[in-house]
Design a protein around this motif. Structure first.
Motif, PDB file in Angstrom:
ATOM      1  N   ASP A 195       1.192  -1.826  -4.496  1.00  0.00           N
ATOM      2  CA  ASP A 195      -0.153  -1.244  -4.388  1.00  0.00           C
ATOM      3  C   ASP A 195      -1.072  -1.981  -5.369  1.00  0.00           C
ATOM      4  OD1 ASP A 195      -0.769   1.700  -2.895  1.00  0.00           O
ATOM      5  OD2 ASP A 195      -2.357   0.982  -4.216  1.00  0.00           O
ATOM      6  N   ILE A 196      -2.370  -1.646  -5.303  1.00  0.00           N
ATOM      7  CA  ILE A 196      -3.279  -2.088  -6.364  1.00  0.00           C
ATOM      8  C   ILE A 196      -3.535  -0.931  -7.327  1.00  0.00           C
ATOM      9  CG2 ILE A 196      -4.576  -4.057  -5.437  1.00  0.00           C
ATOM     10  CD1 ILE A 196      -6.543  -2.099  -4.209  1.00  0.00           C
ATOM     11  N   GLY A 214       1.534   3.269  -2.506  1.00  0.00           N
ATOM     12  CA  GLY A 214       1.251   4.254  -3.540  1.00  0.00           C
ATOM     13  C   GLY A 214       0.718   5.565  -2.979  1.00  0.00           C
ATOM     14  N   SER A 215       0.423   5.582  -1.674  1.00  0.00           N
ATOM     15  CA  SER A 215      -0.260   6.747  -1.108  1.00  0.00           C
ATOM     16  C   SER A 215       0.007   6.810   0.392  1.00  0.00           C
ATOM     17  CB  SER A 215      -1.766   6.591  -1.373  1.00  0.00           C
ATOM     18  OG  SER A 215      -2.538   7.506  -0.650  1.00  0.00           O
ATOM     19  N   GLY A 221       0.821  -1.208   0.000  1.00  0.00           N
ATOM     20  CA  GLY A 221       0.000   0.000   0.000  1.00  0.00           C
ATOM     21  C   GLY A 221       0.851   1.252   0.000  1.00  0.00           C
ATOM     22  N   VAL A 250      -2.411   7.786  14.900  1.00  0.00           N
ATOM     23  CA  VAL A 250      -3.705   8.437  15.112  1.00  0.00           C
ATOM     24  C   VAL A 250      -4.176   8.934  13.744  1.00  0.00           C
ATOM     25  CG1 VAL A 250      -2.890  10.832  15.503  1.00  0.00           C
ATOM     26  CG2 VAL A 250      -4.916   9.971  16.717  1.00  0.00           C
ATOM     27  N   LEU A 281      -7.277   8.079   3.238  1.00  0.00           N
ATOM     28  CA  LEU A 281      -8.409   7.501   3.984  1.00  0.00           C
ATOM     29  C   LEU A 281      -9.072   8.497   4.944  1.00  0.00           C
ATOM     30  CD1 LEU A 281      -7.090   3.899   4.936  1.00  0.00           C
ATOM     31  CD2 LEU A 281      -8.857   4.484   3.277  1.00  0.00           C
ATOM     32  N   THR A 338      -4.128  11.418   5.006  1.00  0.00           N
ATOM     33  CA  THR A 338      -3.896  10.458   3.929  1.00  0.00           C
ATOM     34  C   THR A 338      -5.182  10.306   3.113  1.00  0.00           C
ATOM     35  OG1 THR A 338      -4.703   8.454   5.011  1.00  0.00           O
ATOM     36  CG2 THR A 338      -2.447   9.113   5.545  1.00  0.00           C
ATOM     37  N   VAL A 365      -3.085  -7.440  -1.734  1.00  0.00           N
ATOM     38  CA  VAL A 365      -2.540  -8.182  -0.593  1.00  0.00           C
ATOM     39  C   VAL A 365      -3.555  -9.127   0.049  1.00  0.00           C
ATOM     40  CG1 VAL A 365      -0.739  -6.493  -0.048  1.00  0.00           C
ATOM     41  CG2 VAL A 365      -3.009  -6.263   1.000  1.00  0.00           C
ATOM     42  N   PHE A 398     -12.474   7.916   7.262  1.00  0.00           N
ATOM     43  CA  PHE A 398     -12.426   7.773   8.725  1.00  0.00           C
ATOM     44  C   PHE A 398     -13.315   8.803   9.406  1.00  0.00           C
ATOM     45  CE2 PHE A 398      -8.148   5.662   8.197  1.00  0.00           C
ATOM     46  CZ  PHE A 398      -8.554   4.455   8.707  1.00  0.00           C
TER      47      PHE A 398
HETATM   48  N1  LIG Z   1      -5.105   7.699   7.715  1.00  0.00           N
HETATM   49  C1  LIG Z   1      -5.404   7.404   8.980  1.00  0.00           C
HETATM   50  O1  LIG Z   1      -6.047   8.187   9.675  1.00  0.00           O
HETATM   51  C2  LIG Z   1      -4.918   6.104   9.572  1.00  0.00           C
HETATM   52  C3  LIG Z   1      -4.828   6.013  10.960  1.00  0.00           C
HETATM   53  C4  LIG Z   1      -4.369   4.823  11.520  1.00  0.00           C
HETATM   54  C5  LIG Z   1      -3.995   3.774  10.693  1.00  0.00           C
HETATM   55  N2  LIG Z   1      -4.101   3.897   9.338  1.00  0.00           N
HETATM   56  C6  LIG Z   1      -3.661   2.765   8.526  1.00  0.00           C
HETATM   57  O2  LIG Z   1      -2.598   3.203   7.701  1.00  0.00           O
HETATM   58  C7  LIG Z   1      -2.470   2.300   6.606  1.00  0.00           C
HETATM   59  C8  LIG Z   1      -2.257   3.095   5.345  1.00  0.00           C
HETATM   60  O3  LIG Z   1      -3.418   3.847   5.039  1.00  0.00           O
HETATM   61  P1  LIG Z   1      -3.379   5.382   4.644  1.00  0.00           P
HETATM   62  O4  LIG Z   1      -4.094   6.123   5.704  1.00  0.00           O
HETATM   63  O5  LIG Z   1      -2.007   5.791   4.276  1.00  0.00           O
HETATM   64  O6  LIG Z   1      -4.386   5.396   3.395  1.00  0.00           O
HETATM   65  P2  LIG Z   1      -4.163   5.637   1.833  1.00  0.00           P
HETATM   66  O7  LIG Z   1      -5.495   5.390   1.217  1.00  0.00           O
HETATM   67  O8  LIG Z   1      -3.540   6.979   1.604  1.00  0.00           O
HETATM   68  O9  LIG Z   1      -3.137   4.511   1.420  1.00  0.00           O
HETATM   69  C9  LIG Z   1      -3.508   3.148   1.405  1.00  0.00           C
HETATM   70  C10 LIG Z   1      -2.917   2.517   0.147  1.00  0.00           C
HETATM   71  O10 LIG Z   1      -3.173   1.097   0.226  1.00  0.00           O
HETATM   72  C11 LIG Z   1      -3.561   0.668  -1.061  1.00  0.00           C
HETATM   73  N3  LIG Z   1      -4.343  -0.553  -0.945  1.00  0.00           N
HETATM   74  C12 LIG Z   1      -5.621  -0.673  -0.500  1.00  0.00           C
HETATM   75  N4  LIG Z   1      -6.018  -1.948  -0.568  1.00  0.00           N
HETATM   76  C13 LIG Z   1      -4.963  -2.651  -1.063  1.00  0.00           C
HETATM   77  C14 LIG Z   1      -4.767  -4.021  -1.355  1.00  0.00           C
HETATM   78  N5  LIG Z   1      -5.758  -4.901  -1.172  1.00  0.00           N
HETATM   79  N6  LIG Z   1      -3.569  -4.422  -1.846  1.00  0.00           N
HETATM   80  C15 LIG Z   1      -2.572  -3.521  -2.047  1.00  0.00           C
HETATM   81  N7  LIG Z   1      -2.714  -2.198  -1.778  1.00  0.00           N
HETATM   82  C16 LIG Z   1      -3.898  -1.772  -1.302  1.00  0.00           C
HETATM   83  C17 LIG Z   1      -4.357   1.831  -1.637  1.00  0.00           C
HETATM   84  O11 LIG Z   1      -4.455   1.755  -3.050  1.00  0.00           O
HETATM   85  C18 LIG Z   1      -3.561   3.027  -1.145  1.00  0.00           C
HETATM   86  O12 LIG Z   1      -2.557   3.417  -2.068  1.00  0.00           O
HETATM   87  C19 LIG Z   1      -3.730   1.444   6.616  1.00  0.00           C
HETATM   88  O13 LIG Z   1      -3.414   0.169   7.169  1.00  0.00           O
HETATM   89  C20 LIG Z   1      -4.666   2.198   7.547  1.00  0.00           C
HETATM   90  O14 LIG Z   1      -5.600   1.340   8.164  1.00  0.00           O
HETATM   91  C21 LIG Z   1      -4.544   5.042   8.772  1.00  0.00           C
END
Ligand SMILES: NC(=O)c1ccc[n+]([C@@H]2O[C@H](COP(=O)([O-])OP(=O)(O)OC[C@H]3O[C@@H](n4cnc5c(N)ncnc54)[C@H](O)[C@@H]3O)[C@@H](O)[C@H]2O)c1
Length: 252
Positions: A36-37, A14-15, A12, A186, A192, A190, A63, A196
């Motif tokens: 990433d996907i 890509g972002s 994951g 926290v 998401l 991003t 994944v 959230f």
């Molecule tokens: N943003 C928040 O507030 C927050 C807080 C706590 C934990 N998290 C965790 O952080 C991690 C990263 O998320 P983020 O906030 O950076 O979001 P994001 O959306 O910016 O990045 C997530 C990335 O994962 C990729 N992805 C999604 N499903 C996938 C799959 N099945 N296979 C491969 N890639 C996949 C998406 O395409 C995306 O590029 C996640 O596990 C999320 O649960 C996020």
């Protein structure tokens, strides 16, 4: 250079947090496999890293698929010749909404991407770490595992599973020189964020969440990447099974 010549796979990437982790790891000397996907996003991050003088390649894999995961780990070995660090970062959440509105499909996707994917990745990567005699795993969990918010019950419980899996496996593999840790961000800036919050990313809506964080701001990809770098590096050589809060005091 705290990860010189290490080979790191970040899912994951890509972002958001994953992209931040991939960039920082590469700037610290790691050969980085960006997964990433979203091919466009993942390829862009790998290209940015190479343009900055780092070493990176992009690998498409969902994944939640065992076969994709097997091929992804093989691609990492083909690229780097070994695998030193695995960051299980890809994640998914249902939108922040009442529990009674969450569908079974949403439940399954949350658990497939957040929990089962780590099962797949570890079953594929741990035999390699055992053969090498070393390895480091970092799971991106969440403060949701430790201090759940309403409206995100299924997501929070999936991250609770990530934390317990992290601790249980840390013990199981401790005497094999394999460290397994988690970072618990926290709510952060991003892709998401709106999902959230369950609301548009306006200054007013952000302020409501910031008010619950003692240090008064959301987390950033840089915050999470620095914590992951520490856990991946030899500075954390005697640290395993921790679920490190990166949360400006939210969980106190
Ligand atoms: N943003 C928040 O507030 C927050 C807080 C706590 C934990 N998290 C965790 O952080 C991690 C990263 O998320 P983020 O906030 O950076 O979001 P994001 O959306 O910016 O990045 C997530 C990335 O994962 C990729 N992805 C999604 N499903 C996938 C799959 N099945 N296979 C491969 N890639 C996949 C998406 O395409 C995306 O590029 C996640 O596990 C999320 O649960 C996020």
């Amino acid at each position: 250079m705290r990860l010189k010549d290490k080979v790191a796979l970040v899912t994951g990437a890509g972002s958001g947090f994953g992209a931040g982790i991939a960039r920082l790891f590469a700037s610290e000397g790691a050969k980085v496999v960006v997964n990433d996907i979203n091919d466009n996003a993942g390829q862009t991050i790998a290209q940015e890293i190479r343009q900055a003088g780092g070493s990176a390649t992009y690998v498409h894999a969902d994944v939640s698929s065992r076969e994709d995961t097997r091929l992804m780990i093989q691609a990492a070995i083909d690229f780097g010749g070994r695998l030193d660090v695995l960051v299980n970062n890809a994640g998914f959440t249902h939108r922040n909404k009442p529990f009674l509105d969450v569908t079974e499909d949403e439940f399954d996707r949350v658990y497939d991407v957040n929990v089962k994917a780590i099962f797949h990745a570890l079953q594929e990567a741990l035999p390699i770490f055992l053969e090498q005699g070393a390895g480091s795993v970092i799971n991106t969990s969440s403060t949701a595992a430790l201090r759940p918010r309403p409206g995100l019950g299924v997501y929070c419980s999936s991250k609770g599973a990530v934390n317990n899996l992290t601790k249980s496996l840390a013990i199981e593999f401790a005497d094999k020189n394999i460290r397994i840790n988690a970072v618990c961000p926290v709510i952060g800036e991003t892709g998401l964020l709106e999902t959230f919050m369950g609301a548009p990313d306006t200054p007013e809506n952000r302020a409501k969440f910031q008010a619950t964080i003692p240090m008064g701001r959301l987390s950033t990809p840089q915050d999470i990447a620095r914590a992951a770098l520490f856990l991946a590096s030899d500075d954390a050589a005697f640290i395993t099974g921790i679920t490190m809060e990166v949360d400006g005091g939210r969980c106190i």
